[in-house]
Write a protein that holds these residues in place. Structure first.
Motif, PDB file in Angstrom:
ATOM      1  N   GLU A  62       0.871  -1.171   0.000  1.00 14.80           N
ATOM      2  CA  GLU A  62       0.000   0.000   0.000  1.00 14.80           C
ATOM      3  C   GLU A  62       0.909   1.223   0.000  1.00 14.80           C
ATOM      4  O   GLU A  62       1.820   1.322   0.817  1.00 14.80           O
ATOM      5  N   VAL A  63       0.676   2.123  -0.950  1.00 20.41           N
ATOM      6  CA  VAL A  63       1.632   3.215  -1.176  1.00 20.41           C
ATOM      7  C   VAL A  63       1.030   4.565  -0.797  1.00 20.41           C
ATOM      8  O   VAL A  63      -0.098   4.883  -1.197  1.00 20.41           O
ATOM      9  N   ASP A  64       1.793   5.357  -0.073  1.00 21.95           N
ATOM     10  CA  ASP A  64       1.385   6.721   0.257  1.00 21.95           C
ATOM     11  C   ASP A  64       1.468   7.572  -1.020  1.00 21.95           C
ATOM     12  O   ASP A  64       2.373   7.382  -1.833  1.00 21.95           O
ATOM     13  N   SER A  65       0.534   8.495  -1.204  1.00 18.66           N
ATOM     14  CA  SER A  65       0.535   9.291  -2.444  1.00 18.66           C
ATOM     15  C   SER A  65       1.703  10.269  -2.501  1.00 18.66           C
ATOM     16  O   SER A  65       2.064  10.749  -3.574  1.00 18.66           O
ATOM     17  N   CYS A  66       2.286  10.580  -1.379  1.00 19.39           N
ATOM     18  CA  CYS A  66       3.403  11.536  -1.289  1.00 19.39           C
ATOM     19  C   CYS A  66       3.005  12.900  -1.858  1.00 19.39           C
ATOM     20  O   CYS A  66       3.858  13.668  -2.316  1.00 19.39           O
ATOM     21  N   GLY A  67       1.700  13.162  -1.939  1.00 20.82           N
ATOM     22  CA  GLY A  67       1.228  14.448  -2.458  1.00 20.82           C
ATOM     23  C   GLY A  67       1.093  14.471  -3.970  1.00 20.82           C
ATOM     24  O   GLY A  67       0.663  15.474  -4.550  1.00 20.82           O
ATOM     25  N   ASP A  68       1.461  13.401  -4.646  1.00 23.52           N
ATOM     26  CA  ASP A  68       1.330  13.332  -6.109  1.00 23.52           C
ATOM     27  C   ASP A  68       1.132  11.851  -6.467  1.00 23.52           C
ATOM     28  O   ASP A  68       2.094  11.121  -6.727  1.00 23.52           O
ATOM     29  N   ALA A  69      -0.139  11.455  -6.454  1.00 20.46           N
ATOM     30  CA  ALA A  69      -0.455  10.030  -6.602  1.00 20.46           C
ATOM     31  C   ALA A  69      -0.003   9.483  -7.958  1.00 20.46           C
ATOM     32  O   ALA A  69       0.396   8.314  -8.054  1.00 20.46           O
ATOM     33  N   GLN A  70      -0.051  10.310  -9.007  1.00 18.48           N
ATOM     34  CA  GLN A  70       0.370   9.802 -10.324  1.00 18.48           C
ATOM     35  C   GLN A  70       1.851   9.417 -10.305  1.00 18.48           C
ATOM     36  O   GLN A  70       2.236   8.332 -10.753  1.00 18.48           O
ATOM     37  N   SER A  71       2.674  10.322  -9.764  1.00 21.39           N
ATOM     38  CA  SER A  71       4.114  10.024  -9.720  1.00 21.39           C
ATOM     39  C   SER A  71       4.394   8.830  -8.822  1.00 21.39           C
ATOM     40  O   SER A  71       5.272   8.005  -9.118  1.00 21.39           O
ATOM     41  N   SER A 105      -7.839   7.421   0.153  1.00 16.12           N
ATOM     42  CA  SER A 105      -8.689   7.567  -1.038  1.00 16.12           C
ATOM     43  C   SER A 105      -8.443   8.884  -1.777  1.00 16.12           C
ATOM     44  O   SER A 105      -9.123   9.191  -2.751  1.00 16.12           O
ATOM     45  N   ALA A 106      -7.454   9.670  -1.325  1.00 23.77           N
ATOM     46  CA  ALA A 106      -7.197  10.945  -2.012  1.00 23.77           C
ATOM     47  C   ALA A 106      -6.562  10.689  -3.378  1.00 23.77           C
ATOM     48  O   ALA A 106      -5.667   9.870  -3.507  1.00 23.77           O
ATOM     49  N   ASP A 107      -7.039  11.378  -4.387  1.00 22.35           N
ATOM     50  CA  ASP A 107      -6.511  11.330  -5.755  1.00 22.35           C
ATOM     51  C   ASP A 107      -6.364   9.919  -6.332  1.00 22.35           C
ATOM     52  O   ASP A 107      -5.298   9.539  -6.835  1.00 22.35           O
ATOM     53  N   VAL A 108      -7.452   9.164  -6.258  1.00 22.87           N
ATOM     54  CA  VAL A 108      -7.467   7.842  -6.893  1.00 22.87           C
ATOM     55  C   VAL A 108      -7.290   7.992  -8.402  1.00 22.87           C
ATOM     56  O   VAL A 108      -6.634   7.174  -9.057  1.00 22.87           O
ATOM     57  N   VAL A 109      -7.854   9.089  -8.946  1.00 24.79           N
ATOM     58  CA  VAL A 109      -7.769   9.306 -10.400  1.00 24.79           C
ATOM     59  C   VAL A 109      -6.308   9.440 -10.834  1.00 24.79           C
ATOM     60  O   VAL A 109      -5.857   8.824 -11.803  1.00 24.79           O
ATOM     61  N   GLY A 110      -5.541  10.252 -10.087  1.00 28.45           N
ATOM     62  CA  GLY A 110      -4.116  10.432 -10.386  1.00 28.45           C
ATOM     63  C   GLY A 110      -3.355   9.115 -10.261  1.00 28.45           C
ATOM     64  O   GLY A 110      -2.508   8.784 -11.093  1.00 28.45           O
ATOM     65  N   TRP A 111      -3.682   8.354  -9.225  1.00 21.80           N
ATOM     66  CA  TRP A 111      -3.036   7.054  -9.019  1.00 21.80           C
ATOM     67  C   TRP A 111      -3.269   6.134 -10.213  1.00 21.80           C
ATOM     68  O   TRP A 111      -2.347   5.560 -10.772  1.00 21.80           O
ATOM     69  N   GLU A 112      -4.539   6.029 -10.622  1.00 21.51           N
ATOM     70  CA  GLU A 112      -4.889   5.137 -11.742  1.00 21.51           C
ATOM     71  C   GLU A 112      -4.202   5.579 -13.030  1.00 21.51           C
ATOM     72  O   GLU A 112      -3.744   4.758 -13.813  1.00 21.51           O
ATOM     73  N   LYS A 113      -4.130   6.896 -13.220  1.00 22.46           N
ATOM     74  CA  LYS A 113      -3.476   7.433 -14.417  1.00 22.46           C
ATOM     75  C   LYS A 113      -1.989   7.046 -14.409  1.00 22.46           C
ATOM     76  O   LYS A 113      -1.447   6.615 -15.427  1.00 22.46           O
ATOM     77  N   GLY A 114      -1.372   7.182 -13.247  1.00 20.47           N
ATOM     78  CA  GLY A 114       0.045   6.810 -13.121  1.00 20.47           C
ATOM     79  C   GLY A 114       0.277   5.343 -13.419  1.00 20.47           C
ATOM     80  O   GLY A 114       1.261   4.966 -14.062  1.00 20.47           O
TER      81      GLY A 114
END
Ligand code: BES
Ligand code: ZN
Ligand code: ZN
Length: 479
Positions: free
Chosen positions: A101-110, A140-149
């Motif tokens: 499980e990964v922390d978004s680090c403020g930029d889920a895509q990266s 659950s913050a920035d799931v969209v960015g995560w999926e895009k990444g």
């Protein structure tokens, strides 16, 4: 020791590697050990986390808000996140943790890119495989960015897979079949043509055929149409990729040391096709045509000989003084053909010259373009992805060196052979382009990774797939 359910949090945001101590204090009730330390990064892991996270990797992210660096030509914050997350995930993979499980680090895509790129390892043909790790965004913050990444990184991993695979597995036919399978879920927006030798002959692609004829493997001209724009009449972006599935040099045979790396001489085709697969997954609202002339460059009794003259699709004659300068020959015909689609821009991608590697190494792909607009689009995209490009010259100076041929209109090598080799190759391609917005990306220098890009393991890099996707996304955005 590590349960299947084991999850780990990676890449906790910190301001400097000193915060390694902060992390240490926070975890002081647990058994913590330093697993590795490099540059800005310190990785801690504990085998006695809490019940939700029995195993935790903590990675320093470097300076907060580093942002775009104008001298490095990339976004340092994004690069740091990719690097940190990949290091954490890899550490856990080495510990045989199967879910992270990964922390978004403020930029889920990266963060997603770092995880998926960092974990990739080509072991399809080995009996002993690395632990397969699944990843998930923490919270659950920035799931969209995560999926895009995830989709961006999986696109690059597809190109890595094709490039790394041995040439007896990825033949022109197998390459086309793989891409066809990858595009199958997007059949509603995609049309595929696997043009056989007879079609290539009908098209009078004499330059392409002069390369393929030394091999027993039949050539394929792969043509992909992705119709993502709501306006089906919108002129497409044309992507053309060099697809030499093995480059022995032909009669101008290469030295045997490192010749195996020439299984990746289809890196242009791989990155172009992978970026179209990715554009389709992302449902980018843009039309794209992809062309990949695919063949082997082999020596045989039927192979083209140095000094032979061949005729390209546009009628220009070419003296083939070096059969190892084959990429420009197959691209010449593909570029001529591509004009029938009336493209808004043409971008060709090729592992074209060893000279490109001499010039820039693996720092950036060289871009030769007749369009300031296209350069700006590609450059902008590469700052975002961190997979950089750098502009190179298209002077008449180089054109003169390829248009001075004893027997034909053009010679396939510059008359001062080694000098400015990447530039004379680009000048040669330009002779087959009429469009006002054309760019040639020479990716020979970025084809493979030793340890330069920390979030890619050693091996074929799949670069610059994410930059091509980001570039196409930019065009989609601009209508
Ligand atoms: N595929 C090679 C270029 C290459 C070299 C790509 C190293 C990746 C890593 C290309 O077909 C080639 O052999 N080019 C020649 C051109 C020369 C004969 C003018 C080269 O670079 O030596
Ligand atoms: Zn070659
Ligand atoms: Zn080649």
């Amino acid at each position: 020791m590590f349960l299947v359910r084991t999850a780990a949090r990676t890449a906790v945001r910190t301001n400097s590697c000193r915060s390694f101590c902060v992390s240490h204090t926070q975890l002081s009730d647990r058994k913590v050990s330093l697993a590795s330390e490099r540059q800005k990064q310190s990785i801690l892991w504990t085998s006695q986390g809490n019940k939700d996270f029995p195993c935790v990797a903590l990675v320093g992210l470097g300076k907060n808000n580093a942002g775009v660096c104008r001298t490095e030509n990339w976004d340092t914050s994004k690069e740091n996140i990719r690097q940190a997350v990949s290091a954490g995930c890899r550490l856990l993979q080495d510990l045989e943790v199967s879910h992270v499980e990964v922390d978004s680090c403020g930029d889920a895509q990266s963060a997603a890119e770092g995880a998926v790129l960092g974990l990739f390892h080509y072991d399809q043909l080995k009996s002993k495989k690395k632990t397969k790790v699944t990843t998930q965004l923490h919270g659950s913050a920035d799931v969209v960015g995560w999926e895009k990444g995830i989709v961006y990184a999986e696109g690059q991993n597809l190109a890595r897979l094709l490039m790394e695979a041995p040439a007896n597995h990825i033949t022109p036919t197998a390459f086309a079949k793989t891409i066809e399978e990858k595009l199958a879920p997007h059949a509603d927006r995609v049309t595929i043509h696997k043009r056989p030798q007879a079609w290539i002959e009908e098209q009078q692609m004499g330059a392409f055929l002069s390369v393929s004829k030394g091999s027993e493997e039949p050539p394929v001209f792969l043509e992909l149409h992705y119709n993502g724009s709501p306006d089906s009449k919108q002129p497409p972006l044309l992507l053309v990729g060099k697809g030499i599935t093995f480059d022995s040099g032909g009669i101008s045979l290469k030295p045997s040391a490192s010749m195996d790396a020439m299984r990746a001489d289809m890196g242009g085709a791989a990155t172009v096709c992978a970026s179209i697969v990715t554009a389709a997954s992302l449902k980018l609202p843009v039309n794209i045509v992809g062309l990949a002339p695919l063949c082997e460059n082999m020596p045989s009794g039927k192979a083209t000989k140095p000094g032979d003259v061949v005729k390209a699709k546009n009628g220009k004659t070419i003296q083939v003084d070096n059969t190892d300068a084959e990429g420009r020959l197959i691209l010449a015909d593909a570029l001529c053909y591509g004009h029938v689609f009336n493209p808004r821009a043409i971008v060709n991608v090729a592992t074209l010259t060893g000279a490109m590697d001499v010039a820039l190494g693996s720092a950036a792909a060289g871009v030769f373009t007749n369009s300031d607009w296209l350069w700006e689009q590609l450059h902008r995209a590469s700052v975002v992805t961190g997979d950089r490009v750098w502009r190179m010259p298209l002077f008449q100076h180089y054109t003169k060196q390829v248009t001075d041929s004893q027997l034909a209109d053009l010679n396939n090598i510059g008359k001062y052979s080694r000098s400015g080799g990447a530039c004379t190759a680009a000048a040669f391609l330009r002779e087959f382009v009429k469009a006002p917005h054309w760019a040639h990306l020479d990716i020979a220098g970025v084809m493979s990774n030793k340890d330069e890009v920390p979030y890619l393991r050693k091996g074929m890099s799949g670069r610059p797939t994410r930059t091509l996707v980001e570039f196409a996304a930019g065009l989609a955005h601009n209508g």
